[in-house]
Write a protein that holds these residues in place. Sequence first.
Motif, PDB file in Angstrom:
ATOM      1  N   PHE A 166      65.547  54.471  36.850  1.00 23.63           N
ATOM      2  CA  PHE A 166      65.760  55.167  35.579  1.00 23.63           C
ATOM      3  C   PHE A 166      66.454  54.255  34.566  1.00 23.63           C
ATOM      4  O   PHE A 166      66.074  54.212  33.387  1.00 23.63           O
ATOM      5  CB  PHE A 166      66.599  56.424  35.807  1.00 23.63           C
ATOM      6  CG  PHE A 166      67.061  57.082  34.532  1.00 23.63           C
ATOM      7  CD1 PHE A 166      66.171  57.800  33.747  1.00 23.63           C
ATOM      8  CD2 PHE A 166      68.377  56.966  34.114  1.00 23.63           C
ATOM      9  CE1 PHE A 166      66.589  58.394  32.562  1.00 23.63           C
ATOM     10  CE2 PHE A 166      68.804  57.555  32.939  1.00 23.63           C
ATOM     11  CZ  PHE A 166      67.908  58.276  32.161  1.00 23.63           C
ATOM     12  N   VAL A 167      67.473  53.507  35.014  1.00 23.21           N
ATOM     13  CA  VAL A 167      68.190  52.606  34.106  1.00 23.21           C
ATOM     14  C   VAL A 167      67.256  51.496  33.621  1.00 23.21           C
ATOM     15  O   VAL A 167      67.298  51.109  32.440  1.00 23.21           O
ATOM     16  CB  VAL A 167      69.434  52.021  34.807  1.00 23.21           C
ATOM     17  CG1 VAL A 167      70.077  50.950  33.946  1.00 23.21           C
ATOM     18  CG2 VAL A 167      70.445  53.118  35.092  1.00 23.21           C
ATOM     19  N   MET A 168      66.399  50.974  34.510  1.00 25.56           N
ATOM     20  CA  MET A 168      65.422  49.959  34.095  1.00 25.56           C
ATOM     21  C   MET A 168      64.500  50.510  33.015  1.00 25.56           C
ATOM     22  O   MET A 168      64.239  49.849  32.001  1.00 25.56           O
ATOM     23  CB  MET A 168      64.591  49.498  35.298  1.00 25.56           C
ATOM     24  CG  MET A 168      65.286  48.548  36.239  1.00 25.56           C
ATOM     25  SD  MET A 168      64.114  47.754  37.370  1.00 25.56           S
ATOM     26  CE  MET A 168      63.379  49.165  38.175  1.00 25.56           C
ATOM     27  N   TRP A 169      63.987  51.707  33.249  1.00 25.18           N
ATOM     28  CA  TRP A 169      63.085  52.331  32.272  1.00 25.18           C
ATOM     29  C   TRP A 169      63.804  52.560  30.947  1.00 25.18           C
ATOM     30  O   TRP A 169      63.244  52.299  29.874  1.00 25.18           O
ATOM     31  CB  TRP A 169      62.573  53.654  32.838  1.00 25.18           C
ATOM     32  CG  TRP A 169      61.743  54.433  31.865  1.00 25.18           C
ATOM     33  CD1 TRP A 169      60.417  54.262  31.582  1.00 25.18           C
ATOM     34  CD2 TRP A 169      62.193  55.509  31.022  1.00 25.18           C
ATOM     35  NE1 TRP A 169      60.008  55.160  30.626  1.00 25.18           N
ATOM     36  CE2 TRP A 169      61.080  55.943  30.259  1.00 25.18           C
ATOM     37  CE3 TRP A 169      63.419  56.144  30.849  1.00 25.18           C
ATOM     38  CZ2 TRP A 169      61.168  56.982  29.339  1.00 25.18           C
ATOM     39  CZ3 TRP A 169      63.509  57.177  29.931  1.00 25.18           C
ATOM     40  CH2 TRP A 169      62.390  57.586  29.188  1.00 25.18           C
ATOM     41  N   LEU A 170      65.048  53.025  31.013  1.00 20.10           N
ATOM     42  CA  LEU A 170      65.808  53.293  29.795  1.00 20.10           C
ATOM     43  C   LEU A 170      66.057  51.999  29.019  1.00 20.10           C
ATOM     44  O   LEU A 170      65.953  51.975  27.783  1.00 20.10           O
ATOM     45  CB  LEU A 170      67.137  53.958  30.156  1.00 20.10           C
ATOM     46  CG  LEU A 170      67.917  54.627  29.017  1.00 20.10           C
ATOM     47  CD1 LEU A 170      67.098  55.762  28.417  1.00 20.10           C
ATOM     48  CD2 LEU A 170      69.254  55.153  29.525  1.00 20.10           C
ATOM     49  N   ALA A 171      66.369  50.914  29.731  1.00 19.81           N
ATOM     50  CA  ALA A 171      66.595  49.625  29.067  1.00 19.81           C
ATOM     51  C   ALA A 171      65.326  49.141  28.371  1.00 19.81           C
ATOM     52  O   ALA A 171      65.380  48.631  27.241  1.00 19.81           O
ATOM     53  CB  ALA A 171      67.068  48.590  30.085  1.00 19.81           C
TER      54      ALA A 171
END
Length: 438
Positions: A166-171
Amino acid sequence: MNFIKNFFTNLSDLQKRILFTLGALIIYRVGSFIPLPGVNASAVLHLFQGEGGMLGMFDMFSGGSLSRMSILALNIFPYISASIIIQLLTATSKSLNELRKEGESGRIKINQYTRYLAVLLAIVQGWAVVKGLEVMAPVNGVPAVINPGLSFELSAVIALVGGTVFVMWLAEQITARGLGQGASLLIFAGIIAEVPGGIAKMFSLGSVGQISPAMIALIIGFVVGIIALIAFMEQAQRRIQILYPRQVMANGVTNTNASYLPIKVNMSGVMGPVFASSIMMLPAFLQRFVQSENHIVQSIMGFFTYGTWSYMALYTILIIFFAYFQTAVVFNSEETANNLKNAGGYIPSVRPGEQTSKFLDGIVSRTTAIGVVYLVVVCVLPIILNTQLGMPLAIGGTSVLIVAGVVLDTMNQVQSYMVAKQYSSVIKKAQKKGRFRV
């Protein structure tokens, strides 16, 4: 509903990007407070009380997600580690290097490989965290894991890996639809969230007499000086004059077009120290969550202990390596020389082609050497002051560098959007007056 629709319709592209970035950062901060299922958060928080060093820096970069043991505890760091590995492989592997030269399609494939590797690293790190939580000593008779076992291990690893994805996608969404570089902005948000607590702790220690007012003033002056140095060095550049063939005007006057090629002193930006920090965090991470009584393992871990001279020497070497490596990734002197030659441009007293490439290599090497000294001073000097001289710094030099660097990059991007908007409005006005025919 119509009001909201009209509100977003009337916003400019810059305003939409700012709102999207703020919304993404708010979602990220909310996610950092969602606890990992089956974990006693108070017991884990007790483990991190008074924790400094590299693991404390890891917790600061994650905005306290690790000490709260949230589903975002691993944060963006598996992706950063994967990026380091892929970039190193691209520099040494012929197939990946050819893939990089394919342009946008090659970049998309390399990014996909980076995501796959990040998920694999997240699984390994997540499993290490979960096993470490299970063997953690109880705090006041309360274990860190409520019901240890295979069921907890699988669910916890899935939650941690899902949080990392999720953090990768958000970044990536912030990079594409917001302002600035997504990964750096998320780390920036985590640091900013933890800074007020560090400042409050420093002043509370001063109020009870554990820190003298002179020391507090010295710390504030040191941080202000570091920020001023970062602001100066991040904007510093060497400008190389570029000349283009003369053009004969209608009145017979010749006109020589001249421009400048800017070479930044710190071309690697904040990514060099971030890469170095992510590697140095791994031993501290394993030392905390993977307990071992083997003397060889303990000796190796002791070599990576925060504040030791061996630690600072290795950290310095990694900063130097990644600064030069990232500069080589960002700036290709041979490609730049070929582009200048094809455009008819040249550097005074330097022949186009191979000599221009060698000339640019020499300039970049010298400017990067100055940038490396600056990065080492900013990142390593605060560690020496903290561990060797006992100065209780509320925030490390690497954290200050990331915060200041992200702020400067974001301001530059906002300024470029504003300039583009001004040019667009001027062109539209000129078209209305009939100066341009479409």
